[in-house]
Scaffold this motif. Structure first.
Motif, PDB file in Angstrom:
ATOM      1  N   SER A   1       0.843  -1.187   0.000  1.00  0.00           N
ATOM      2  CA  SER A   1       0.000   0.000   0.000  1.00  0.00           C
ATOM      3  C   SER A   1       0.887   1.249   0.000  1.00  0.00           C
ATOM      4  O   SER A   1       1.615   1.461   0.969  1.00  0.00           O
ATOM      5  CB  SER A   1      -0.922   0.004   1.219  1.00  0.00           C
ATOM      6  OG  SER A   1      -1.789   1.106   1.181  1.00  0.00           O
TER       7      SER A   1
ATOM      8  N   ALA B   1       1.023  -1.197  -8.943  1.00  0.00           N
ATOM      9  CA  ALA B   1       0.305  -0.589 -10.067  1.00  0.00           C
ATOM     10  C   ALA B   1       0.120   0.905  -9.856  1.00  0.00           C
ATOM     11  O   ALA B   1       0.188   1.697 -10.818  1.00  0.00           O
ATOM     12  CB  ALA B   1      -1.047  -1.270 -10.259  1.00  0.00           C
ATOM     13  N   GLU B   2      -0.098   1.313  -8.617  1.00  0.00           N
ATOM     14  CA  GLU B   2      -0.229   2.743  -8.314  1.00  0.00           C
ATOM     15  C   GLU B   2       1.123   3.438  -8.318  1.00  0.00           C
ATOM     16  O   GLU B   2       1.253   4.568  -8.804  1.00  0.00           O
ATOM     17  CB  GLU B   2      -0.913   2.921  -6.951  1.00  0.00           C
ATOM     18  CG  GLU B   2      -2.367   2.470  -6.934  1.00  0.00           C
ATOM     19  CD  GLU B   2      -2.950   2.413  -5.533  1.00  0.00           C
ATOM     20  OE1 GLU B   2      -4.124   2.786  -5.379  1.00  0.00           O
ATOM     21  OE2 GLU B   2      -2.249   1.991  -4.593  1.00  0.00           O
TER      22      GLU B   2
ATOM     23  N   ASP C   1      -4.654  -8.297 -13.526  1.00  0.00           N
ATOM     24  CA  ASP C   1      -5.932  -7.583 -13.590  1.00  0.00           C
ATOM     25  C   ASP C   1      -5.840  -6.137 -13.126  1.00  0.00           C
ATOM     26  O   ASP C   1      -6.433  -5.241 -13.745  1.00  0.00           O
ATOM     27  CB  ASP C   1      -6.988  -8.314 -12.750  1.00  0.00           C
ATOM     28  CG  ASP C   1      -7.470  -9.584 -13.421  1.00  0.00           C
ATOM     29  OD1 ASP C   1      -7.405  -9.657 -14.661  1.00  0.00           O
ATOM     30  OD2 ASP C   1      -7.904 -10.509 -12.708  1.00  0.00           O
ATOM     31  N   GLU C   2      -5.126  -5.892 -12.041  1.00  0.00           N
ATOM     32  CA  GLU C   2      -5.041  -4.531 -11.508  1.00  0.00           C
ATOM     33  C   GLU C   2      -4.408  -3.578 -12.512  1.00  0.00           C
ATOM     34  O   GLU C   2      -4.840  -2.432 -12.667  1.00  0.00           O
ATOM     35  CB  GLU C   2      -4.249  -4.524 -10.197  1.00  0.00           C
ATOM     36  CG  GLU C   2      -4.190  -3.157  -9.545  1.00  0.00           C
ATOM     37  CD  GLU C   2      -3.424  -3.137  -8.241  1.00  0.00           C
ATOM     38  OE1 GLU C   2      -3.428  -2.086  -7.575  1.00  0.00           O
ATOM     39  OE2 GLU C   2      -2.821  -4.174  -7.892  1.00  0.00           O
ATOM     40  N   TYR C   3      -3.378  -4.048 -13.211  1.00  0.00           N
ATOM     41  CA  TYR C   3      -2.702  -3.205 -14.194  1.00  0.00           C
ATOM     42  C   TYR C   3      -3.598  -2.947 -15.399  1.00  0.00           C
ATOM     43  O   TYR C   3      -3.691  -1.822 -15.899  1.00  0.00           O
ATOM     44  CB  TYR C   3      -1.395  -3.857 -14.639  1.00  0.00           C
ATOM     45  CG  TYR C   3      -0.407  -4.040 -13.516  1.00  0.00           C
ATOM     46  CD1 TYR C   3       0.505  -3.033 -13.202  1.00  0.00           C
ATOM     47  CD2 TYR C   3      -0.389  -5.208 -12.758  1.00  0.00           C
ATOM     48  CE1 TYR C   3       1.408  -3.191 -12.153  1.00  0.00           C
ATOM     49  CE2 TYR C   3       0.507  -5.373 -11.717  1.00  0.00           C
ATOM     50  CZ  TYR C   3       1.400  -4.361 -11.414  1.00  0.00           C
ATOM     51  OH  TYR C   3       2.285  -4.516 -10.389  1.00  0.00           O
TER      52      TYR C   3
ATOM     53  N   LYS D   1      -6.320  -0.455 -14.395  1.00  0.00           N
ATOM     54  CA  LYS D   1      -5.847   0.906 -14.119  1.00  0.00           C
ATOM     55  C   LYS D   1      -5.327   1.591 -15.376  1.00  0.00           C
ATOM     56  O   LYS D   1      -5.413   2.819 -15.504  1.00  0.00           O
ATOM     57  CB  LYS D   1      -4.750   0.863 -13.044  1.00  0.00           C
ATOM     58  CG  LYS D   1      -4.345   2.239 -12.537  1.00  0.00           C
ATOM     59  CD  LYS D   1      -3.490   2.148 -11.301  1.00  0.00           C
ATOM     60  CE  LYS D   1      -3.105   3.533 -10.777  1.00  0.00           C
ATOM     61  NZ  LYS D   1      -4.304   4.324 -10.398  1.00  0.00           N
TER      62      LYS D   1
ATOM     63  N   SER E   1      -0.168   0.158  -3.997  1.00  0.00           N
ATOM     64  CA  SER E   1       0.200  -1.015  -4.783  1.00  0.00           C
ATOM     65  C   SER E   1       1.258  -0.651  -5.824  1.00  0.00           C
ATOM     66  O   SER E   1       1.455   0.527  -6.146  1.00  0.00           O
ATOM     67  CB  SER E   1      -1.026  -1.585  -5.485  1.00  0.00           C
ATOM     68  OG  SER E   1      -1.481  -0.679  -6.487  1.00  0.00           O
TER      69      SER E   1
END
Length: 345
Positions: A94, A98-99, A123-125, A128, A96
């Protein structure tokens, strides 16, 4: 000339930074470093490889963070990165990963390359960055960072590459082709796949079984086989290697069942038995998987990416994986204990 940002300059990341520097020139490659920042910023990196040669020195740009990397490139003729290559471990953080890479991703231009273990990590990438190519890869690349900025690499290297999802638009498929060509230009080996998820499931047979079991027992794979060879619990394997190897085989079969539920029918019993035979004939003490190294060092492990996600995918398809689920709960508890010792919860 394209530019690349390498997020995660550990053993694997350092080696692929070298490959990219060969292809693009050192000044077009930026590495985001943590514990090895001081050494890398002063002296660059050194690789001792049985495949490529000894004492390979190179000095790309070095940054402490993605923001730092973006600032360094702001004055360049081409300020944006064509590739953001993630070679950090697939751990829940935190913010992530990806962020964290956000400042370096230019919509519609930057390809995001995941050189990470596990299943279901993309999936997250993709969510986003819907306008950017997401390239999923599977690496076979035994390397160890023996001290900050210094890596030893054995003789194996291969990178399987494909878009995520497999149905990605042709522009994303072209980005995958160009990245494979870039890896080849840099002196390494990459293979392009229309659907690379099959390769992820194949590697997961080994990673999802041996990695957590070795970490939980503090034994290498061959040591685990020997330790459980004479328990006489019944159901011993046909080759006479005992209950330990039969246990691993049953875990692999659960993983294969999940892969088949997602359409990868050739990830099957025959493939499982091939992997079992490989482990059975290894000399003692055997292979030390990455989770076992993390366990020895008291570091958080890639339990979710490698085991937990497989359990969750199984649940979605109604596939029973009781052994894998048990391993996940135990390995997750072990990893959590390391985090709590470091004051992170």
């Amino acid at each position: 000339m394209p530019k690349a940002l390498l997020f995660g300059a550990g053993s694997l990341g350092t080696c692929y930074a070298w490959v990219l520097a060969n292809a693009l020139a050192e000044n077009n490659v930026t590495t985001v470093c943590r514990s090895n920042y001081d050494e890398a910023s002063r002296n660059g990196f050194t690789i001792h490889s049985k495949l490529w040669g000894d004492n390979l020195k190179f000095k790309p740009r070095v940054a402490r963070s993605v923001d730092d990397a973006v600032q360094q490139s702001a004055a360049d003729e081409q300020p944006f990165f064509d590739y953001v290559v993630i070679a950090a471990k697939a751990l829940p953080t935190s913010p992530s990963t990806a962020e964290l890479i956000g400042p370096a991703v230019t919509s519609g231009k930057t390809a995001i390359v995941l050189i990470q273990n596990g299943i279901g990590i993309e999936d997250e990438y993709a969510a986003k960055y819907p306008d950017n190519p997401v390239l999923s890869t599977v690496a076979y690349f035994p390397a160890t960072q023996v001290s900050p900025g210094i890596v030893r690499h054995r003789e194996i290297e291969l990178l399987h590459v494909g878009t995520y999802p497999a149905s990605a638009p042709q522009s994303h498929k072209q980005a995958a082709r160009e990245f494979v060509e870039l890896i080849g230009k840099g002196g390494a080996t990459a293979k392009l796949h229309d659907d690379v998820q099959r390769e992820r499931w194949i590697k997961l047979l080994v990673n999802g079984s041996w990695n957590p079991v070795c970490a939980l027992t503090r034994l290498r794979d061959r040591e685990f086989i020997d330790a459980n060879a004479s328990l006489r619990l019944g159901g011993e394997d046909k080759d006479g290697k005992g209950n330990g190897l039969q246990f691993i085989r049953e875990v692999m079969l659960e993983i294969a069942a999940v892969a088949q539920a997602y359409g990868y029918g050739d990830v099957n019993e025959e493939m499982v038995d091939f992997q079992i035979k490989r482990a059975a004939v290894r000399d003692l003490p055997g292979v030390q998987p990455s989770m076992l190294t993390d366990a020895f060092e008291g570091r958080s492990m890639e339990v979710d990416a490698i085991v937990g996600n497989a359990v969750r995918l199984a649940r979605k398809k109604g596939v029973a994986v009781p052994m894998l689920r048990t391993i996940y709960l135990l390995a997750n508890g072990l990893s959590e204990s390391f985090a709590r010792k470091k004051g992170v919860s």
